[in-house]
Structures are given as C-alpha cells and as structure tokens.
Scaffold this motif. Structure first.
Motif, mmCIF file in Angstrom:
data_model
loop_
_atom_site.group_PDB
_atom_site.id
_atom_site.type_symbol
_atom_site.label_atom_id
_atom_site.label_comp_id
_atom_site.label_asym_id
_atom_site.label_seq_id
_atom_site.Cartn_x
_atom_site.Cartn_y
_atom_site.Cartn_z
ATOM 1 N N ALA A 79 -56.573 -25.034 -4.610
ATOM 2 C CA ALA A 79 -56.054 -25.696 -5.806
ATOM 3 C C ALA A 79 -55.000 -26.737 -5.437
ATOM 4 O O ALA A 79 -54.949 -27.822 -6.037
ATOM 5 C CB ALA A 79 -55.477 -24.662 -6.762
ATOM 6 N N SER A 80 -54.176 -26.437 -4.445
ATOM 7 C CA SER A 80 -53.141 -27.386 -4.012
ATOM 8 C C SER A 80 -53.770 -28.636 -3.410
ATOM 9 O O SER A 80 -53.291 -29.757 -3.640
ATOM 10 C CB SER A 80 -52.214 -26.715 -2.991
ATOM 11 N N ILE A 81 -54.865 -28.463 -2.646
ATOM 12 C CA ILE A 81 -55.550 -29.617 -2.058
ATOM 13 C C ILE A 81 -56.133 -30.508 -3.146
ATOM 14 O O ILE A 81 -56.059 -31.742 -3.084
ATOM 15 C CB ILE A 81 -56.648 -29.134 -1.081
ATOM 16 N N LEU A 82 -56.716 -29.871 -4.180
ATOM 17 C CA LEU A 82 -57.282 -30.643 -5.296
ATOM 18 C C LEU A 82 -56.192 -31.413 -6.029
ATOM 19 O O LEU A 82 -56.397 -32.576 -6.422
ATOM 20 C CB LEU A 82 -58.018 -29.709 -6.258
ATOM 21 N N ILE A 83 -55.045 -30.783 -6.223
ATOM 22 C CA ILE A 83 -53.939 -31.463 -6.896
ATOM 23 C C ILE A 83 -53.417 -32.611 -6.040
ATOM 24 O O ILE A 83 -53.110 -33.701 -6.552
ATOM 25 C CB ILE A 83 -52.816 -30.456 -7.208
ATOM 26 N N PHE A 84 -53.343 -32.404 -4.740
ATOM 27 C CA PHE A 84 -52.938 -33.485 -3.832
ATOM 28 C C PHE A 84 -53.901 -34.671 -3.940
ATOM 29 O O PHE A 84 -53.486 -35.838 -4.003
ATOM 30 C CB PHE A 84 -52.895 -32.960 -2.395
ATOM 31 N N GLY A 85 -55.203 -34.377 -3.980
ATOM 32 C CA GLY A 85 -56.198 -35.436 -4.134
ATOM 33 C C GLY A 85 -56.078 -36.147 -5.467
ATOM 34 O O GLY A 85 -56.265 -37.377 -5.551
ATOM 35 N N LEU A 86 -55.769 -35.385 -6.532
ATOM 36 C CA LEU A 86 -55.600 -35.994 -7.850
ATOM 37 C C LEU A 86 -54.467 -37.016 -7.841
ATOM 38 O O LEU A 86 -54.607 -38.121 -8.386
ATOM 39 C CB LEU A 86 -55.324 -34.903 -8.889
ATOM 40 N N PHE A 87 -53.352 -36.675 -7.212
ATOM 41 C CA PHE A 87 -52.234 -37.615 -7.126
ATOM 42 C C PHE A 87 -52.575 -38.779 -6.191
ATOM 43 O O PHE A 87 -52.209 -39.925 -6.444
ATOM 44 C CB PHE A 87 -50.977 -36.899 -6.617
ATOM 45 N N GLY A 117 -49.440 -38.888 -3.374
ATOM 46 C CA GLY A 117 -49.862 -37.583 -2.872
ATOM 47 C C GLY A 117 -48.668 -36.730 -2.474
ATOM 48 O O GLY A 117 -48.629 -35.516 -2.745
ATOM 49 N N PHE A 118 -47.674 -37.382 -1.846
ATOM 50 C CA PHE A 118 -46.450 -36.660 -1.489
ATOM 51 C C PHE A 118 -45.719 -36.177 -2.736
ATOM 52 O O PHE A 118 -45.185 -35.062 -2.765
ATOM 53 C CB PHE A 118 -45.545 -37.576 -0.665
ATOM 54 N N VAL A 119 -45.696 -36.993 -3.800
ATOM 55 C CA VAL A 119 -45.075 -36.587 -5.066
ATOM 56 C C VAL A 119 -45.758 -35.342 -5.616
ATOM 57 O O VAL A 119 -45.113 -34.406 -6.097
ATOM 58 C CB VAL A 119 -45.133 -37.740 -6.099
ATOM 59 N N GLY A 120 -47.113 -35.311 -5.520
ATOM 60 C CA GLY A 120 -47.845 -34.136 -5.998
ATOM 61 C C GLY A 120 -47.457 -32.879 -5.255
ATOM 62 O O GLY A 120 -47.231 -31.822 -5.852
ATOM 63 N N LEU A 121 -47.370 -32.977 -3.912
ATOM 64 C CA LEU A 121 -46.962 -31.813 -3.114
ATOM 65 C C LEU A 121 -45.525 -31.405 -3.433
ATOM 66 O O LEU A 121 -45.194 -30.206 -3.461
ATOM 67 C CB LEU A 121 -47.108 -32.121 -1.622
ATOM 68 N N MET A 122 -44.662 -32.386 -3.677
ATOM 69 C CA MET A 122 -43.271 -32.090 -3.996
ATOM 70 C C MET A 122 -43.172 -31.347 -5.333
ATOM 71 O O MET A 122 -42.395 -30.385 -5.464
ATOM 72 C CB MET A 122 -42.471 -33.388 -4.058
ATOM 73 N N ILE A 123 -43.979 -31.763 -6.319
ATOM 74 C CA ILE A 123 -43.988 -31.082 -7.616
ATOM 75 C C ILE A 123 -44.466 -29.642 -7.452
ATOM 76 O O ILE A 123 -43.903 -28.704 -8.043
ATOM 77 C CB ILE A 123 -44.881 -31.837 -8.613
#
Length: 354
Positions: A79-87, A117-123
């Motif tokens: 799920a985290s990888i998918l969210i990273f891709g979304l950002f 993508g970094f913003v997504g991981l930070m969130i």
C-alpha cells in the motif's frame, strides 16, 4: 468523548492553519505568481492538499490499525508503494484527467515528481508516527487502569480481613475475662459493641476522620486495661490537631493489638508506651513494648494483622510513609510516619476514553 471531540477540532485547526500559511507563503518564494496575479496556481495546490489530507487519514485510520496492527506488514508495504506512485505521478494524473498543468516548484519535472513522491512518504511517516504514539499512550492508559483495578481489588481483599481479625482478638480479651468470672466482662461487651459500630459503619470507607480513629484506639486501650493486671505500665500520649485530618481506617490498631498480645505479662512489669502526634499533614506514631513468651489461645486468623497493615500502607501511602519495625528478643518497637495529604484511591477508578 469530550477528549475525542477536542482532538478532532485541534487537528482541523492545524490543517486549516497549514493551508492558510501555504497560500500566504508560497507566492512569496518567487517561484509562483502572487495570489492576485494568477488564481490558476491554486488549481494545483488545492488538489495536492486534498490528496495529502486523504492519504494522511487513510494511513492513520485504516492502513496502520488494519494492516500493521494485525501484523500484515507485506500488505502495508505494498500500500505504501502504491501511495508513493500516486504522489510520483500526481502531475500526470492532474493533466490527464482534469487538464490541469501542475505548477512545478523546480525547473526539472523529474525532480518535481521525485519531490512529490518524497512528500507522500513523509505524510505516511508522520501519520504512522502519530498513530503509533496514540496507540502507545492508549496501551499505557489501559495498563495503568488495570494496575489501578488490581490495587483496589487487593485493598478490598485486605479490608475484608480486618473485621474478623479485630473480632478474634477482642473476643480473646472477653474470653480471658470470662474465665476469671470478672465483673468487667459486661463492661467489655459494651465496649465491644461500641467498637463494632465503628468497624461496621465508618471503617467500611476508604478514609475516615482521624478523630474517629483516635476515639476507636482509646476505646480499644480501655478494653485491654479491663483484662490487665497491675503489672501493666501504660503510657499513652496523643497530641496535636487531629480534628481535620483523614486516615485509612484501622491502619494503626494492629500495632497496638500486637503490643497488648505479646507485651503483657501477669508476673513481670509490662511497660507499653504509645505516642501519636499530628502536625499539619504529618502523623508520627510510635509503639514500644517488652516482649514476653506467651501461650495465647490459638484462633483462626492469628498473625495476619502486621502483614496486612504493611501491605495497606504500601498501597494507600506509596512514597508517603516510613515504617520501621525493630524486633529483639525482649522488645518490640514500631515507628511510623505518614504524610496524610496526597493522592488517595477513590472507590472506583475513572476510566479514560479511548
């Protein structure tokens, strides 16, 4: 529930403050038009903020408790990888579906995508951290409540042992008087009824006025004097202002019982001294007596008094009392200091809301 509502309001205020600051500060960086020059700039900022808001609470409310909380780490990583891709492809998404050209913060679009993508991981990291801290605090609260309940249960159990122990010892006194056909037997029974009234009514509370406890001690001493001989040398000193203080009921009497039980002889001089002094929130209690080899009537419940009291002191006055017991071959000395004012256990703990 009030705490939960307050928590929601605080979070909404933080989000609103961040959004307003973003609108005010971003144009001042020199990378974007001012708020009055190009409103289209905010067509990309607002969707980005909505995405950040949704991903934050998706992770906070759904992914962490339902995946990490249930040890489904593989699904959480996916799920985290998918969210990273979304950002990462968020600008492409805006352009393809809504025809909105993303205002890049950097000249190079690839760097812009990596930044998102970094913003997504930070969130994800921030929401994971907040949820983890919240769960840890809840676990700590549950542990404290469980420990609190165990303490209250133990205190109630100890209190149930007080009344039988008191009754056994007092009946021993009356029994000794009856064996002698003493005329004081009826007086002892009358005093016993007065003391039982206190034990069954006032002493059922967690804390009682110290004045009533002192009255009970005086009644008990008078009862013991009825069975004693002229060998008893009793020195009792009770002073200080004890009219406004409170104390755990029957917390001192086991030491006094112990003194009369083992410190009185029919053939030798039996000195017993009791000193009770109260000053502000400090109580000082001292008990000194000789120790004689005796053969008392054996009864059920004998021997629990001192151990019971020591444990009650630990539970009711943690870090607020000092108990020193010095036992020698021919003497027994007790010194107890209690700080009377401080946190007290209520009858029931107040459970926090999760």
């Amino acid at each position: 529930m009030k705490k939960q509502h307050l928590n929601v309001v605080i979070q909404l205020m933080i989000w609103l403050a961040l959004f307003i600051l973003q609108i005010i500060l971003l144009p001042s960086w020199g990378k974007f038009p001012t708020i009055f020059d190009d409103i289209s700039f905010y067509r990309t900022i607002i969707p980005e903020d909505i995405l950040i808001f949704c991903i934050f609470y998706l992770n906070y409310l759904v992914l962490v408790p339902n995946l990490l909380g249930k040890r489904r780490k593989g699904l959480y990583i996916l799920a985290s990888i998918l969210i990273f891709g979304l950002f990462l492809f968020f600008p492409v998404f805006l352009d393809f579906f809504f025809g909105i050209k993303y205002h890049g913060r950097f000249g190079n679009p690839k760097i812009m995508n990596l930044w998102l993508g970094f913003v997504g991981l930070m969130i994800l990291g921030i929401s994971l951290g907040m949820r983890s801290v919240q769960e840890w605090l809840r676990a700590e609260q549950r542990n404290r409540e469980m420990e609190y309940r165990r303490t209250l249960t133990e205190l109630r159990s100890l209190k149930t042992q007080i009344n039988p122990h008191f009754l056994f010892n007092t009946l021993n006194t009356i029994y000794a008087l009856s064996l002698k056909n003493s005329e004081n037997t009826s007086t002892a029974i009358l005093r016993l009824s007065t003391m039982m009234r206190y034990v069954l009514s006032d002493a059922k509370n967690d804390f009682v006025p110290l004045e009533k406890e002192v009255e009970y001690i005086e009644q008990y001493i008078e009862l013991q004097k009825l069975r004693s001989t002229d060998k008893l040398e009793l020195d009792v000193c009770i002073k200080g202002d004890y009219t406004s203080a409170q104390i755990a009921p029957l917390i001192l009497i086991p030491f006094i019982e112990n003194a009369f039980k083992y410190g009185v002889s029919n053939h030798e001089t039996s000195p017993i001294s009791l000193y009770l002094f109260v000053e502000e929130d400090r109580l000082l209690f001292e008990m000194h007596n000789k120790k004689f080899k005796s053969e008392p009537v054996r009864v059920s419940g004998e021997g629990i008094g001192i151990a019971n009291t020591t444990r009650r002191l630990q539970l009711l006055y943690p870090k607020r009392h000092k108990l020193k017991i010095e036992e020698k071959d021919n003497s027994y000395n007790v010194r107890l200091e209690i700080k009377l004012k401080g946190e007290q256990y209520p009858l029931e703990p107040t459970l926090g809301n999760e």
